[in-house]
Design an enzyme around this catalytic site. Sequence first.
Site, PDB file in Angstrom:
ATOM      1  N   LYS A  25      16.902 -18.963  15.518  1.00  0.00           N
ATOM      2  CA  LYS A  25      16.833 -17.590  14.992  1.00  0.00           C
ATOM      3  C   LYS A  25      16.668 -16.575  16.118  1.00  0.00           C
ATOM      4  O   LYS A  25      17.196 -15.459  16.053  1.00  0.00           O
ATOM      5  CB  LYS A  25      15.695 -17.462  13.973  1.00  0.00           C
ATOM      6  N   LEU A  76       0.826  -1.211   0.000  1.00  0.00           N
ATOM      7  CA  LEU A  76       0.000   0.000   0.000  1.00  0.00           C
ATOM      8  C   LEU A  76       0.860   1.261   0.000  1.00  0.00           C
ATOM      9  O   LEU A  76       0.342   2.378   0.037  1.00  0.00           O
ATOM     10  CB  LEU A  76      -0.934  -0.003   1.220  1.00  0.00           C
ATOM     11  N   LYS A  78      15.239  -6.565   2.787  1.00  0.00           N
ATOM     12  CA  LYS A  78      15.689  -5.546   3.751  1.00  0.00           C
ATOM     13  C   LYS A  78      17.117  -5.785   4.237  1.00  0.00           C
ATOM     14  O   LYS A  78      17.812  -4.848   4.607  1.00  0.00           O
ATOM     15  CB  LYS A  78      14.735  -5.487   4.945  1.00  0.00           C
ATOM     16  N   THR A  86      11.189  -3.724   0.840  1.00  0.00           N
ATOM     17  CA  THR A  86      10.384  -4.560   1.727  1.00  0.00           C
ATOM     18  C   THR A  86      10.783  -6.023   1.567  1.00  0.00           C
ATOM     19  O   THR A  86      11.794  -6.331   0.908  1.00  0.00           O
ATOM     20  CB  THR A  86       8.873  -4.278   1.516  1.00  0.00           C
ATOM     21  N   ASN A 132      10.426 -17.761  19.137  1.00  0.00           N
ATOM     22  CA  ASN A 132      10.297 -18.053  17.706  1.00  0.00           C
ATOM     23  C   ASN A 132      10.200 -19.558  17.499  1.00  0.00           C
ATOM     24  O   ASN A 132      10.858 -20.332  18.194  1.00  0.00           O
ATOM     25  CB  ASN A 132      11.524 -17.504  16.950  1.00  0.00           C
ATOM     26  N   ARG A 133       9.353 -19.944  16.533  1.00  0.00           N
ATOM     27  CA  ARG A 133       9.185 -21.370  16.245  1.00  0.00           C
ATOM     28  C   ARG A 133      10.547 -22.032  16.027  1.00  0.00           C
ATOM     29  O   ARG A 133      10.857 -23.061  16.611  1.00  0.00           O
ATOM     30  CB  ARG A 133       8.310 -21.515  14.993  1.00  0.00           C
ATOM     31  N   GLY A 158       8.190 -14.113  17.195  1.00  0.00           N
ATOM     32  CA  GLY A 158       8.806 -14.034  15.867  1.00  0.00           C
ATOM     33  C   GLY A 158      10.200 -13.451  15.920  1.00  0.00           C
ATOM     34  O   GLY A 158      10.469 -12.509  16.675  1.00  0.00           O
ATOM     35  N   ALA A 159      11.094 -14.019  15.114  1.00  0.00           N
ATOM     36  CA  ALA A 159      12.469 -13.522  15.040  1.00  0.00           C
ATOM     37  C   ALA A 159      12.840 -13.311  13.582  1.00  0.00           C
ATOM     38  O   ALA A 159      13.963 -13.564  13.159  1.00  0.00           O
ATOM     39  CB  ALA A 159      13.425 -14.503  15.714  1.00  0.00           C
TER      40      ALA A 159
HETATM   41  P1  ATR Z   1      12.134 -14.491   7.598  1.00  0.00           P
HETATM   42  O1  ATR Z   1      11.921 -15.571   8.639  1.00  0.00           O
HETATM   43  O2  ATR Z   1      12.624 -15.004   6.290  1.00  0.00           O
HETATM   44  O3  ATR Z   1      12.872 -13.314   8.120  1.00  0.00           O
HETATM   45  P2  ATR Z   1       9.760 -13.018   7.965  1.00  0.00           P
HETATM   46  O4  ATR Z   1       8.492 -12.931   7.174  1.00  0.00           O
HETATM   47  O5  ATR Z   1      10.473 -11.781   8.297  1.00  0.00           O
HETATM   48  O6  ATR Z   1      10.673 -14.008   7.196  1.00  0.00           O
HETATM   49  O7  ATR Z   1       9.468 -13.767   9.328  1.00  0.00           O
HETATM   50  C1  ATR Z   1       8.494 -14.725   9.438  1.00  0.00           C
HETATM   51  C2  ATR Z   1       8.306 -15.005  10.924  1.00  0.00           C
HETATM   52  O8  ATR Z   1       7.065 -15.678  11.094  1.00  0.00           O
HETATM   53  C3  ATR Z   1       9.369 -15.919  11.501  1.00  0.00           C
HETATM   54  O9  ATR Z   1       9.563 -15.567  12.846  1.00  0.00           O
HETATM   55  C4  ATR Z   1       8.717 -17.291  11.342  1.00  0.00           C
HETATM   56  O10 ATR Z   1       9.180 -18.277  12.223  1.00  0.00           O
HETATM   57  P3  ATR Z   1      10.377 -19.267  11.765  1.00  0.00           P
HETATM   58  O11 ATR Z   1      11.637 -18.470  11.937  1.00  0.00           O
HETATM   59  O12 ATR Z   1      10.285 -20.414  12.687  1.00  0.00           O
HETATM   60  O13 ATR Z   1      10.106 -19.622  10.321  1.00  0.00           O
HETATM   61  C5  ATR Z   1       7.296 -16.944  11.691  1.00  0.00           C
HETATM   62  N1  ATR Z   1       6.363 -17.939  11.183  1.00  0.00           N
HETATM   63  C6  ATR Z   1       5.923 -18.069   9.905  1.00  0.00           C
HETATM   64  N2  ATR Z   1       5.048 -19.096   9.821  1.00  0.00           N
HETATM   65  C7  ATR Z   1       4.931 -19.617  11.071  1.00  0.00           C
HETATM   66  C8  ATR Z   1       4.168 -20.683  11.639  1.00  0.00           C
HETATM   67  N3  ATR Z   1       3.354 -21.442  10.891  1.00  0.00           N
HETATM   68  N4  ATR Z   1       4.286 -20.922  12.968  1.00  0.00           N
HETATM   69  C9  ATR Z   1       5.098 -20.177  13.733  1.00  0.00           C
HETATM   70  N5  ATR Z   1       5.842 -19.136  13.249  1.00  0.00           N
HETATM   71  C10 ATR Z   1       5.759 -18.873  11.940  1.00  0.00           C
END
Ligand code: ATR
Length: 263
Positions: free
Chosen positions: A154, A15, A65, A61, A149-150, A125-126
């Site tokens: 990370k 957007l 980044k 974006t 973070n899952r 999230g990381a």
């Molecule tokens: P990137 O991980 O490449 O930097 P991002 O879009 O900036 O991409 O980050 C996505 C975030 O969403 C990450 O923290 C990711 O967790 P993982 O590092 O374990 O992949 C999290 N994420 C995406 N899908 C997920 C899910 N189904 N369950 C838990 N966390 C999820």
Amino acid sequence: MKKFFVVGNPIEHSLSPKLHNYWIQSNNLKAVYDKKKLDLLELDNLIKNLREKKIDGINVTIPFKNSIIPFLDKLSNEAQKTQSVNTIYLRDEMVIGHNTDIEGFELAVKHINYEVVGKKVLILGAGGVSPSIIVALKNMGCKKIFISNRTQSKAENLKKTFNEIEVVKWGTMPDFDMIINATSLGLKKDENINLDYSKISAEKFFYDVIYNPPETNFLRFAKKNGNKIENGKKMFIYQAQASFKIWNSLEPQVDDKVMELLN
Ligand code: ATR
């Protein structure tokens, strides 16, 4: 005619053009802001165009980044600390990478009058946006930052840069005042983060970086349980405002019209 771009992949959803072009028009500037879907191999040429003044400014974006950094001459302190660049401009023949996501988050939280000083915050999230949120929270005087973070490695990686944060296992819940969804979970309407909402008392603040959809399940459940909620729309607007200010040397207004524009 000045030319600006937001680049990413995918980019259809962005957007930024809508917002920047609105500000360009309302300030009577001779400029245009467009979006460009690129792949990694095209970043080099993109920066070359900025260097040759064929482009006047770039927003970056997902997923570039971080990967844009080797093509730049200099990073601002904010971009350096987060290793994340969302705004690029030319100054004294140098291509500068800056990060306005930090300022965007800070201004958003300030404008909703939430006091961060002394608060305990859990970031989920990381990924790409998390370092910016950590820096912003530190700037605002937050007392404690937990990160979960899952993929735990990370989160551990982030701790190498930000030693004071505490990594908690995905699915466990420390005592917090504010919880931030910085994952991509919720971008698709039916996605859920598995939180046990019954264990979270009502006076917490739930913040989602996602603004489209405007109310993720994370925010919907939190609201139902009586918590304060906020989505990422203001953060998006204020990061854009900061970029606009750098490129055009004027501060565009954030008014009701701008808020409605992105609905
Ligand atoms: P990137 O991980 O490449 O930097 P991002 O879009 O900036 O991409 O980050 C996505 C975030 O969403 C990450 O923290 C990711 O967790 P993982 O590092 O374990 O992949 C999290 N994420 C995406 N899908 C997920 C899910 N189904 N369950 C838990 N966390 C999820």
